[in-house]
Every structure is written in structure tokens, then in C-alpha cells.
Write an enzyme that holds these catalytic residues in place. Structure first.
Site, mmCIF file in Angstrom:
data_model
loop_
_atom_site.group_PDB
_atom_site.id
_atom_site.type_symbol
_atom_site.label_atom_id
_atom_site.label_comp_id
_atom_site.label_asym_id
_atom_site.label_seq_id
_atom_site.Cartn_x
_atom_site.Cartn_y
_atom_site.Cartn_z
ATOM 1 N N PHE A 474 48.140 30.844 62.006
ATOM 2 C CA PHE A 474 49.097 32.110 62.217
ATOM 3 C C PHE A 474 50.760 31.447 61.955
ATOM 4 C CE2 PHE A 474 45.492 32.484 65.040
ATOM 5 C CZ PHE A 474 45.033 33.976 64.706
ATOM 6 N N HIS A 475 51.249 31.276 60.966
ATOM 7 C CA HIS A 475 52.206 30.522 60.370
ATOM 8 C C HIS A 475 52.774 31.051 59.173
ATOM 9 C CE1 HIS A 475 51.437 26.584 62.842
ATOM 10 N NE2 HIS A 475 51.559 27.580 63.613
ATOM 11 N N PRO A 476 52.804 32.659 59.136
ATOM 12 C CA PRO A 476 53.284 33.365 57.673
ATOM 13 C C PRO A 476 54.755 33.083 57.660
ATOM 14 C CG PRO A 476 52.537 34.821 59.444
ATOM 15 C CD PRO A 476 52.235 33.694 59.931
#
Length: 567
Positions: A474-476
Site C-alpha cells: 500500500f505504498h503507491p
């Protein structure tokens, strides 16, 4: 008559709340802060209790719940891409790991033309400005900032200590502070949690102070449809209020600042006519400015869970059983203590898998239970796991508008695992993790390997496991990158190239993803750019020392050599 403000900020997340708070510190400066989600209800344990971090990812109230297009190198899987919705943005639903990245990340950015003032020593004062660390300030940490940071305490789960010791016994460095002098190695992991055991989102840390100011207007359930332009100048926005189709217009005297995150920021720019000409024309959107990099260069961290049975009853498995949860909840609610007050990521590490990496390329989060990040597929026994992920994948993806309808999600493709380096890093990472897990410190606790399973050994078997089971961390990021090259979207102050009165400030402007979790860097970037917008002198550069591996070997001799050659 449209309401008028000095600044309009689109997105009340980690960056937007920071900017809104800092800009309204100047007397008379008016800010409109628009958030598509709702308030951060303080009575909702799902977002306020650190141990409940999986809950917001399961629903839609606080999560945009994007999905990728079928990922070509991941068996065509459509993969999760959760993003926070509500005051706090992704700081309202993230894992609360306070990790700043490696000093070399920022020194690397500063080597790019136009980003010379993004060195680690330029950024460190802004990390400190944002932070209040519970054990007090030092050269690396702040004592007066809006973000509460809690350090792991003696007496926490024995598995945390054992996993750090196992990393050290495997020959890797020990570090007392993953955000201090040396990131590389194994050590305790800080978390964005208040001293009373509540999630320290930017809504709590920043907006609780700022929302009392008459110069700040916060509107929730406000989905921004378009940025309004006169020529090449941004002059306002139009947004949908609530579930109606009624459009509200607001005007900006000075700037429109887009802080909608790495998915929605490029989506909003494209919908407003700023982006790649061919894409805009294919959707019949009038081109305000042809900017080919908008939505390109998309990056993320991919990770795996290596899970083990635990032979002693010390894991968090009992806390997953419904009949034990009321007592955990009550202790948290009334005392702010106990299992509920921690995100349970209290130990971690960063290693280099090969000599060619100048700084760590693998991150570990250790968790004293065996379960998926989103709370699914909990193993029905005592267990523990290591989250292992690569940090700077060369793979690049993109975000593309599919429709003029602001409620329709864009097309997202991360293009995970598109290069040979990706596969090599994951093979190395799994094998090294197994070596760490076989060290003496874990002897009292280590049972069988649940996942991938000891039969998964060859390159082909490991690759198959990655394709089937790797998940997003969850690190876009990086989809509106800073820089001066043809694919850069903004300059080093977040100003959109070729436009006036328009900035982007959030994780999308990173040129290259950082080594670790992205919440702390995003807040830092907003703090730094806030000073630029306000016309203030930058904070004096830090003089703190920091570790550079240089010629240092990747690791020393392990206490127990479990490689096939040694056997």
C-alpha cells in the site's frame, strides 16, 4: 457567487492536512480543504485503535478500494490498491509504521537536476519539525511536532526481541533506531500512535489544532470534479457535494494545491485537461496543457509473508478469537494500553541482499501472529510472520483516466515484477529470511514453516509463490514526479510545469520511491513545501551524521550457517 479563498487544497490526507495547518498559521490566509470522504469519527475503534488496522481495509467507508488492471507478471491477478478516504487520508487507515526512508534516498533525489535542496540533511529538519517522539528529541527526532511517535517498550511481545536477535545472529547489523543514524540492520520500529494509545493520523495531529481557526474551511463528502483554469492559470475547482450531482464552485486567489494521493492526483489532473494529449483527446477532454508524465512512473512496494507456527503460546492468536476481544477493547478504550494500543509492528529491519546495492533493498516488518495484512486468512494456531518486500523495484506502472465521471475509478497498472532484478531480489529475500528464521534466538518459538512451506525451494517454485501470493504494501507513489526532464510533472516545489497557480504535494511527486513506509516522508515533503509556499526561509540544514555502507560487507558470519553448502 462562488466562495473565494487564498488556497484550495484537494484532499485532507497526510500532505493536505499538513499544508492546511501550516498555511493558516499566517494571519489572514484563507484555505478551503476539500475531502471526498467523511470525518474521522473518534468513537470508531476501526480507525482509532491501532491493533484494528485491518478493519478499515475491509470496507468502503474509509477506503477507496481501488483495484489494479490484471497484472501481467502476477498471473493476471487484479490486485488490491487501498487508499484512505476521510479526514486523515491514508494516515487514517495505514499500518502506522513510522519509517522515514534511507538518507541515501534523499541524497539520490538531490542528484537530479532541480532537486538539489532535497538532500537528507535538507529534509531531516522537516522530519523533526513534524514529530513529537515519546522518549524525547535528539539530533534525529523532534519533540514539539504534530505527529505523535511511540517507541516500543520493554515487556512487549518476546517474539519481537527474538526476531531482531535472529537478524543480528544471521550476520546483519543491529540498529537502535531505524530512523536515526543507521537504517540498515534490525531493531525496534516506531509507530504513529499517541501516548494514550490512539492512532496519530494527520487529522488528529494537525487538524485538531487548525480546525479552530476561522480562516480554515473544511468540507467533507466533497468530491472534486475539475480544476478550473483561465488560460494556463488555475483559478478554482468545481466539486460534487454529498451524493447529489450538484456542482459547487470555489475560487482560489493564489493557488490550487492537489494533495489527493498517487492515484487520485494524476486522475484529477487528467480529468481537468492536464496530462498526456493522446489520452485526453481519446476521452474528449479539452487539453489545457499537454504534460506526458501525468500518471506515469507509478511505483509501489510489493511484499510477501513468510509464516511460521509458534511452539509457545506467546503469539497474538488468542486476540483473534472473538470471545477475547471485548476485554482487549475495554483495556484500550479506558486505559489506552494493552494489545489494542499497538499496531503490532514493533520490530523490523532493512538489509542489502547483494553487494551491488549501496543501501538496503529489502524491508522487514515482524508480526507476532500469522495473518494477512487485511485481516483475512488468519492461521488457526499460534504463529508469527515476517513481511519481506523489495524497496526500489525498477518496474514502472501508470494511472490512466477511464472516464470523465469523477466517481469512476481510473485504470491502474503497477506492472509489478516486470524486470529480472525483481525476481532475483525476491528469491534472495526468501532464502535470506529462511536463514534468519533458523537462527538460535528463534529456537524456543519456531515451529514448522507454514508459508511458503519448506518444499518450495527452487527458483521456479519461489517465482510461482511470488506470482500467486505477493501483495501490495500500500505504498503507491511517484505518478506526478518532481524534476526537470520531459516526464517530470512538477518542479522541486511541487509547481506543475507550464502552469500557474497549480501545485501537487503528496507521495505522487516523489521521483523515486523511498526505502520504507511512505507516511512520514509524505508529511515531511508537505512541511518542506509549506515553507516554500509561505515564502519562508528553509529550516537550517541539519549537521547530523548518517551511515553510508560504502565498502562494508552486506553481512558478517552467521551464528548458525544453514545454507545448503554448510549442510
Amino acid at each position: 457567487m462562488a466562495q473565494e479563498y487564498d488556497y484550495i487544497i484537494v484532499g485532507a490526507g497526510s500532505a493536505g492536512n499538513t499544508l492546511a495547518t501550516r498555511l493558516t498559521e499566517d494571519e489572514g490566509v484563507t484555505v478551503l480543504l476539500l475531502e471526498a470522504g467523511g470525518p474521522d469519527y473518534r468513537f470508531d475503534f476501526r480507525t482509532q485503535m491501532p491493533a484494528a488496522l485491518a478493519f478499515p481495509l475491509q470496507g468502503r467507508r474509509y477506503n477507496w478500494a481501488y483495484e489494479t488492471d490484471p497484472e501481467p507478471h502476477m498471473n493476471g491477478r487484479r490486485m488490491e490498491c487501498g487508499r484512505g478516504k476521510g479526514l486523515g487520508g491514508s494516515s487514517l487507515i495505514n499500518g502506522m509504521c513510522y519509517i522515514r526512508g534511507n538518507a541515501m534516498d534523499y541524497d539520490g533525489w538531490a542528484k537530479l537536476p532541480g532537486l538539489e535542496d532535497w538532500t537528507y540533511l535538507d529534509c531531516l529538519p522537516y522530519f523533526r519539525k513534524a514529530e513529537t517522539r515519546d522518549i524525547g528529541p535528539n539530533d534525529y527526532h523532534g519533540g514539539e511536532g504534530p505527529v505523535s511517535v511511540t517507541t516500543p517498550k520493554a515487556g512487549n511481545n518476546p517474539l519481537f526481541h527474538a526476531m531482531v536477535e535472529a537478524g543480528v545472529q544471521a550476520g546483519y547489523p543491529r540498529t537502535e533506531d531505524l530512523n536515526g543514524y543507521q537504517q540498515e540492520g534490525f531493531g525496534p520500529m516506531d509507530r504513529t500512535v499517541t501516548p494514550k494509545g490512539r492512532r496519530a493520523s494527520t487529522a488528529r495531529g494537525y487538524l485538531d489544532t487548525a480546525k479552530k481557526r476561522s480562516t480554515l474551511t473544511i468540507v467533507t463528502h466533497a468530491l472534486t470534479d475539475k480544476i478550473l483554469f483561465e488560460g494556463k492559470r488555475a483559478v478554482g475547482v468545481s466539486y460534487l457535494q454529498g451524493s447529489t450531482e450538484e456542482r459547487v464552485e470555489a475560487r482560489a486567489r493564489k493557488e490550487v494545491i492537489v494533495s489527493s494521493g498517487a492515484i487520485a492526483s494524476p486522475q484529477l489532473l487528467q480529468r481537468s485537461g492536464v496530462g498526456p494529449r493522446a489520452l485526453l483527446e481519446s476521452l474528449d477532454i479539452p487539453v489545457v496543457h499537454d504534460l506526458p508524465g501525468v500518471g506515469e512512473n507509478l511505483q509501489d512496494h510489493l511484499e510477501l509473508y513468510l509464516q511460521y507456527a509458534c511452539t509457545q503460546p506467546v503469539s497474538l492468536y488468542p486476540s483473534l478469537l472473538w470471545w477475547n476481544q471485548p476485554a482487549i477493547g475495554a483495556e484500550w478504550l479506558f486505559n489506552g494500553t494493552g494489545i489494542g494500543a499497538s499496531n503490532q509492528f514493533e520490530a523490523g529491519g532493512f538489509i542489502r541482499t547483494r553487494e551491488e546495492f549501496e543501501w538496503p533493498n529489502i524491508q522487514y516488518h515482524f508480526l507476532p501472529v500469522a495473518i494477512n495484512y487485511n485481516g483475512s486468512n488468519g492461521v488457526k494456531e499460534h504463529g508469527f510472520q515476517a513481511h519481506m518486500g523489495s524497496m526500489r523495484s525498477p518496474s514502472r506502472g501508470r494511472v490512466q483516466l477511464k472516464s470523465k465521471d469523477p466517481r469512476q475509478h481510473p485504470s491502474i497498472l503497477f506492472n509489478y515484477m516486470a524486470t529480472e532484478q525483481d525476481w532475483q531480489e525476491f528469491r534472495d529475500g526468501i532464502r535470506l529470511t529462511r536463514e534468519i528464521m533458523q537462527q538460535p534466538a528463534l529456537d524456543p518459538f519456531r515451529g514448522r514453516e507454514i508459508s511458503p512451506g519448506i518444499e518450495v525451494q527452487t527458483d521456479e517454485q519461489l517465482d510461482k509463490f511470488v506470482r500467486e501470493h505477493a501483495e501490495t504494501a500500500f505504498h503507491p507513489s511517484c505518478s506526478c514526479k518532481m524534476g526537470t526532464d520531459d516526464m517530470a510533472v512538477v518542479d522541486g516545489q511541487g509547481r506543475v510545469h507550464g502552469m500557474q497557480g497549480l501545485r501537487v504535494v503528496d507521495a505522487s511527486i516523489m521521483p523515486i520511491i523511498t526505502t520504507g513506509n511512505l507516511n512520514a516522508p509524505t508529511i515531511m515533503m508537505a512541511e518542506k513545501i509549506a515553507d516554500k509556499i509561505r515564502g519562508r526561509q528553509p529550516l537550517p540544514r541539519s549537521t547530523a551524521a548518517y551511515y553510508v555502507a560504502g565498502e562494508a560487507p552486506v553481512r558478517g558470519k552467521p551464528m548458525r550457517d544453514v545454507t545448503p553448502a554448510a549442510q
